[in-house]
Structures are given as structure tokens and as C-alpha cells.
Design a protein around this motif. Structure first.
Motif, PDB file in Angstrom:
ATOM      1  N   UNK A   1      -2.663  -7.810   7.089  1.00  0.00           N
ATOM      2  CA  UNK A   1      -3.233  -6.585   7.648  1.00  0.00           C
ATOM      3  C   UNK A   1      -2.167  -5.484   7.710  1.00  0.00           C
ATOM      4  N   UNK A   2      -0.986  -5.827   8.192  1.00  0.00           N
ATOM      5  CA  UNK A   2       0.102  -4.846   8.271  1.00  0.00           C
ATOM      6  C   UNK A   2       0.447  -4.293   6.890  1.00  0.00           C
TER       7      UNK A   2
ATOM      8  N   UNK B   1     -11.344  -2.852   5.785  1.00  0.00           N
ATOM      9  CA  UNK B   1     -10.623  -3.973   6.378  1.00  0.00           C
ATOM     10  C   UNK B   1      -9.411  -3.522   7.194  1.00  0.00           C
ATOM     11  N   UNK B   2      -9.003  -2.244   7.099  1.00  0.00           N
ATOM     12  CA  UNK B   2      -7.866  -1.802   7.914  1.00  0.00           C
ATOM     13  C   UNK B   2      -8.306  -0.969   9.108  1.00  0.00           C
TER      14      UNK B   2
ATOM     15  N   UNK C   1       0.563   0.091   3.089  1.00  0.00           N
ATOM     16  CA  UNK C   1       0.287   0.599   1.748  1.00  0.00           C
ATOM     17  C   UNK C   1      -0.578   1.859   1.803  1.00  0.00           C
ATOM     18  N   UNK C   2      -1.601   1.838   2.663  1.00  0.00           N
ATOM     19  CA  UNK C   2      -2.490   2.998   2.797  1.00  0.00           C
ATOM     20  C   UNK C   2      -1.713   4.225   3.265  1.00  0.00           C
ATOM     21  N   UNK C   3      -0.942   4.074   4.343  1.00  0.00           N
ATOM     22  CA  UNK C   3      -0.195   5.211   4.875  1.00  0.00           C
ATOM     23  C   UNK C   3       0.906   5.662   3.930  1.00  0.00           C
TER      24      UNK C   3
ATOM     25  N   UNK D   1      -7.948 -12.341  11.573  1.00  0.00           N
ATOM     26  CA  UNK D   1      -7.220 -11.676  10.497  1.00  0.00           C
ATOM     27  C   UNK D   1      -5.779 -12.212  10.415  1.00  0.00           C
ATOM     28  N   UNK D   2      -5.279 -12.278   9.193  1.00  0.00           N
ATOM     29  CA  UNK D   2      -3.866 -12.590   8.984  1.00  0.00           C
ATOM     30  C   UNK D   2      -3.098 -11.297   9.275  1.00  0.00           C
ATOM     31  N   UNK D   3      -2.357 -11.280  10.367  1.00  0.00           N
ATOM     32  CA  UNK D   3      -1.704 -10.054  10.833  1.00  0.00           C
ATOM     33  C   UNK D   3      -0.713  -9.495   9.819  1.00  0.00           C
TER      34      UNK D   3
END
Length: 136
Positions: free
Chosen positions: A42-43, A29-30, A48-50, A37-39
Motif C-alpha cells: 500500500x505504501x 486501492x490507495x 508511486x502515485x504522489x 491490506x499489505x501495508x
């Protein structure tokens, strides 16, 4: 996570961990922004991933510095630079980097006798301030 070392420092037991995961899986999803998408959500997912990746890198760097000794940098490598690409070159380079990274994981991604774990990663991010670079 697995405890790989403990040290007693000022009466406190410090535990050093290594991740037991063999690779990171990116939440699909990223990877692509959909129109609906809800921006803000998404942000937060991307952040969180980075954040998890850079936290791991920071921990490995701190471990390196805390255990620095003559010759300890022999098996380390750090390269950071700025390059200039058009959109096509950027997409092509990203694909080449991803292919090479997958090849390394396929070749060296499993613990074997006589091996040590190393952090390896690549990044390619669009620079924030494009105006600071002048044409030659």
C-alpha cells in the motif's frame, strides 16, 4: 506525451513534452486502507502515485524557471501556507477542495482555440512536526 518544443543546447537536442492525459485517475486501492491490506505494498502504491504528481509539478516549475523573463510570472500563482483544522474541518475542507477542482476540470479541462495549458493542483497534507507550532 506530446513534444511541444525542441531546443538545441550545447549540440544536444532538448525535447519538451506535455502530458496528453486530461486528468489523473486515482487507483481506488490507495484511497481507503482495508484491514487485510499489505501495508508495505500500500505504501509503495501511494508513494508511486504522489511521486508521479510531484514529478509533473517539478517539471513545470523547472520549465518556468528556465524560461523566466520580465512579465512571465503574471499568469502564475503559488500559495503555500499552514492552517490549523480539527478532524471534521480537515475532511470538510478536503471535500470542498475536491469539489472545486472537479468544477475547474469540467469548465476548463478541454483544449480550445486561443488557450494555453496550465498546471493546477492542490494539496493538503498533515504536517510532520506538530510540536513546532505553539498555541497563541
Amino acid at each position: 506525451m506530446e513534444v511541444v518544443e525542441t531546443k538545441v543546447k550545447s549540440g544536444i537536442i532538448e525535447k519538451y513534452y506535455l502530458p496528453t492525459a486530461e486528468e489523473f485517475a486515482i487507483d481506488k486501492s490507495i484511497t481507503v486502507i482495508e484491514n487485510d491490506v499489505n501495508l508495505e505494498e500500500y505504501k509503495e502504491k501511494v508513494k508511486s502515485f504522489y511521486k508521479s504528481i510531484f514529478k509533473s509539478i517539478e517539471d513545470d516549475y523547472k520549465y518556468l524557471i528556465d524560461n523566466l523573463s520580465p512579465g512571465s510570472l503574471v499568469d502564475s500563482s503559488l500559495l503555500s501556507s499552514v492552517i490549523f483544522l480539527d478532524d471534521y474541518q480537515a475532511r470538510t475542507l478536503k471535500e470542498e477542495i475536491n469539489d472545486f477542482s472537479r468544477e475547474l476540470i469540467n469548465r476548463f479541462g478541454e483544449k480550445r482555440d486561443g488557450t494555453n495549458a496550465y498546471s493546477i493542483g492542490t494539496y493538503m497534507l498533515l504536517k510532520k512536526n506538530q510540536d513546532q507550532y505553539k498555541k497563541k
